[in-house]
Design a protein around this motif. Sequence first.
Motif, PDB file in Angstrom:
ATOM      1  N   GLN A  86       0.877  -1.321   0.151  1.00  0.00           N
ATOM      2  CA  GLN A  86      -0.003  -0.053   0.019  1.00  0.00           C
ATOM      3  C   GLN A  86       0.724   1.219   0.131  1.00  0.00           C
ATOM      4  N   PRO A  87       0.475   2.033  -0.988  1.00  0.00           N
ATOM      5  CA  PRO A  87       1.491   3.283  -0.978  1.00  0.00           C
ATOM      6  C   PRO A  87       1.128   4.425   0.202  1.00  0.00           C
ATOM      7  N   ARG A  88       2.055   5.053   0.704  1.00  0.00           N
ATOM      8  CA  ARG A  88       1.761   6.034   1.571  1.00  0.00           C
ATOM      9  C   ARG A  88       2.193   7.441   0.839  1.00  0.00           C
ATOM     10  N   ALA A  89       1.187   8.312   0.635  1.00  0.00           N
ATOM     11  CA  ALA A  89       1.531   9.283  -0.191  1.00  0.00           C
ATOM     12  C   ALA A  89       1.203  10.567   0.586  1.00  0.00           C
ATOM     13  N   ASN A  90       0.524  10.616   1.614  1.00  0.00           N
ATOM     14  CA  ASN A  90      -0.031  11.781   2.259  1.00  0.00           C
ATOM     15  C   ASN A  90       0.764  12.097   3.457  1.00  0.00           C
ATOM     16  N   GLY A  91       0.713  13.369   3.955  1.00  0.00           N
ATOM     17  CA  GLY A  91       1.517  13.646   4.834  1.00  0.00           C
ATOM     18  C   GLY A  91       2.501  14.661   4.539  1.00  0.00           C
ATOM     19  N   PRO A  92       3.398  15.548   5.327  1.00  0.00           N
ATOM     20  CA  PRO A  92       4.315  16.370   4.943  1.00  0.00           C
ATOM     21  C   PRO A  92       5.633  15.701   4.956  1.00  0.00           C
ATOM     22  N   GLY A  93       6.369  16.115   4.194  1.00  0.00           N
ATOM     23  CA  GLY A  93       7.764  15.807   3.961  1.00  0.00           C
ATOM     24  C   GLY A  93       8.017  14.147   3.620  1.00  0.00           C
ATOM     25  N   ILE A  94       9.099  13.569   4.176  1.00  0.00           N
ATOM     26  CA  ILE A  94       9.077  12.240   3.667  1.00  0.00           C
ATOM     27  C   ILE A  94       8.675  11.355   4.776  1.00  0.00           C
ATOM     28  N   PRO A  95       7.884  10.452   4.119  1.00  0.00           N
ATOM     29  CA  PRO A  95       7.495   8.996   5.359  1.00  0.00           C
ATOM     30  C   PRO A  95       8.637   8.450   5.422  1.00  0.00           C
ATOM     31  N   HIS A  96       9.563   8.625   6.270  1.00  0.00           N
ATOM     32  CA  HIS A  96      10.668   7.772   6.276  1.00  0.00           C
ATOM     33  C   HIS A  96      10.892   6.610   7.272  1.00  0.00           C
ATOM     34  N   ASN A  97       9.965   5.824   7.246  1.00  0.00           N
ATOM     35  CA  ASN A  97      10.086   4.876   8.143  1.00  0.00           C
ATOM     36  C   ASN A  97      10.702   3.553   7.538  1.00  0.00           C
ATOM     37  N   LYS A  98      11.179   2.868   8.394  1.00  0.00           N
ATOM     38  CA  LYS A  98      11.876   1.789   8.167  1.00  0.00           C
ATOM     39  C   LYS A  98      11.758   0.706   9.322  1.00  0.00           C
ATOM     40  N   PHE A  99      10.620   0.037   9.379  1.00  0.00           N
ATOM     41  CA  PHE A  99      10.441  -1.030  10.416  1.00  0.00           C
ATOM     42  C   PHE A  99       9.317  -2.248   9.711  1.00  0.00           C
ATOM     43  N   PHE A 100       9.598  -3.278  10.384  1.00  0.00           N
ATOM     44  CA  PHE A 100       8.964  -4.622  10.309  1.00  0.00           C
ATOM     45  C   PHE A 100       8.363  -5.173  11.448  1.00  0.00           C
ATOM     46  N   VAL A 101       7.241  -5.447  11.821  1.00  0.00           N
ATOM     47  CA  VAL A 101       6.778  -6.100  13.213  1.00  0.00           C
ATOM     48  C   VAL A 101       6.401  -7.412  12.791  1.00  0.00           C
ATOM     49  N   TRP A 102       6.774  -8.442  13.670  1.00  0.00           N
ATOM     50  CA  TRP A 102       6.636  -9.685  13.473  1.00  0.00           C
ATOM     51  C   TRP A 102       5.656 -10.233  14.641  1.00  0.00           C
ATOM     52  N   SER A 103       4.577 -10.841  14.243  1.00  0.00           N
ATOM     53  CA  SER A 103       3.544 -11.139  15.099  1.00  0.00           C
ATOM     54  C   SER A 103       3.205 -12.636  14.806  1.00  0.00           C
ATOM     55  N   ARG A 104       2.915 -13.410  16.184  1.00  0.00           N
ATOM     56  CA  ARG A 104       2.390 -14.689  16.180  1.00  0.00           C
ATOM     57  C   ARG A 104       0.976 -14.815  16.782  1.00  0.00           C
ATOM     58  N   ASN A 105       0.077 -15.423  16.041  1.00  0.00           N
ATOM     59  CA  ASN A 105      -1.183 -15.487  16.390  1.00  0.00           C
ATOM     60  C   ASN A 105      -1.999 -14.293  16.686  1.00  0.00           C
ATOM     61  N   GLY A 106      -1.679 -12.920  16.244  1.00  0.00           N
ATOM     62  CA  GLY A 106      -2.074 -11.793  16.254  1.00  0.00           C
ATOM     63  C   GLY A 106      -1.453 -10.874  17.281  1.00  0.00           C
ATOM     64  N   ASN A 107      -0.420 -11.566  17.841  1.00  0.00           N
ATOM     65  CA  ASN A 107       0.329 -10.889  18.877  1.00  0.00           C
ATOM     66  C   ASN A 107       1.689 -10.359  18.728  1.00  0.00           C
ATOM     67  N   PRO A 108       2.015  -9.071  18.671  1.00  0.00           N
ATOM     68  CA  PRO A 108       3.330  -8.546  18.284  1.00  0.00           C
ATOM     69  C   PRO A 108       4.364  -9.022  19.258  1.00  0.00           C
ATOM     70  N   GLN A 109       5.441  -9.774  18.384  1.00  0.00           N
ATOM     71  CA  GLN A 109       6.602 -10.340  19.344  1.00  0.00           C
ATOM     72  C   GLN A 109       7.847  -9.515  19.445  1.00  0.00           C
ATOM     73  N   CYS A 110       8.184  -9.064  18.190  1.00  0.00           N
ATOM     74  CA  CYS A 110       9.320  -8.511  18.116  1.00  0.00           C
ATOM     75  C   CYS A 110       9.224  -7.404  16.542  1.00  0.00           C
ATOM     76  N   VAL A 111      10.327  -6.579  16.846  1.00  0.00           N
ATOM     77  CA  VAL A 111      10.547  -5.482  15.616  1.00  0.00           C
ATOM     78  C   VAL A 111      11.852  -5.608  15.014  1.00  0.00           C
ATOM     79  N   TRP A 112      12.007  -5.342  13.649  1.00  0.00           N
ATOM     80  CA  TRP A 112      13.207  -5.161  13.104  1.00  0.00           C
ATOM     81  C   TRP A 112      13.257  -3.363  12.885  1.00  0.00           C
ATOM     82  N   SER A 113      13.983  -2.685  13.103  1.00  0.00           N
ATOM     83  CA  SER A 113      14.243  -1.402  12.571  1.00  0.00           C
ATOM     84  C   SER A 113      15.780  -0.998  12.598  1.00  0.00           C
ATOM     85  N   GLY A 114      15.871   0.250  12.221  1.00  0.00           N
ATOM     86  CA  GLY A 114      17.307   0.658  12.008  1.00  0.00           C
ATOM     87  C   GLY A 114      17.216   1.993  10.970  1.00  0.00           C
TER      88      GLY A 114
END
Length: 157
Positions: A86-114
């Motif tokens: 899904q593109p994210r085009a709205n908002g000011p400036g640059i949508p500079h996110n860099k992360f992934f959330v890993w979930s098991r059975n609908g429950n977030p367990q860990c995140v990769w970011s940097g």
Amino acid sequence: MGGAAIKWLSCGLIEALIAFFEQAKSSKYEIVGAIYEFRNLEVIAALKADKNRGVKVKLIYGADKPNVTDPNEYAIKKAGIKGLCQPRANGPGIPHNKFFVWSRNGNPQCVWSGSTNLTQNGIFGHSNVGHVVRDKDVAGQFRAYWDLLAGDPGGRE
């Protein structure tokens, strides 16, 4: 350039990111991500492999020019994963996110970011980092942020 040189330049960064994705083995798992520059075909292929294993994969990417001339759009189309993205085009400036959330059975367990943009230069040409945080509360906060971004909110300058 390839092979040993690319492996050396990665310093384990791409290998660790792909290993993060490979933790998900079936439909019990979900990976959601928000990515600014999303062009590395090896990373995209790893997410596509997750989807092929039954993992729920949902991605939001920066869409400075949401059309086929945008480099993110081109890579997504080339890899055949448009339905996951899904593109994210709205908002000011640059949508500079860099992360992934890993979930098991609908429950977030860990995140990769940097600091790493998922491009050839971002992974292999800069001194970028990636972190895995194995804390359910932190992962839950990133997931709540992802849910907000999924609505493509606007913002103020």
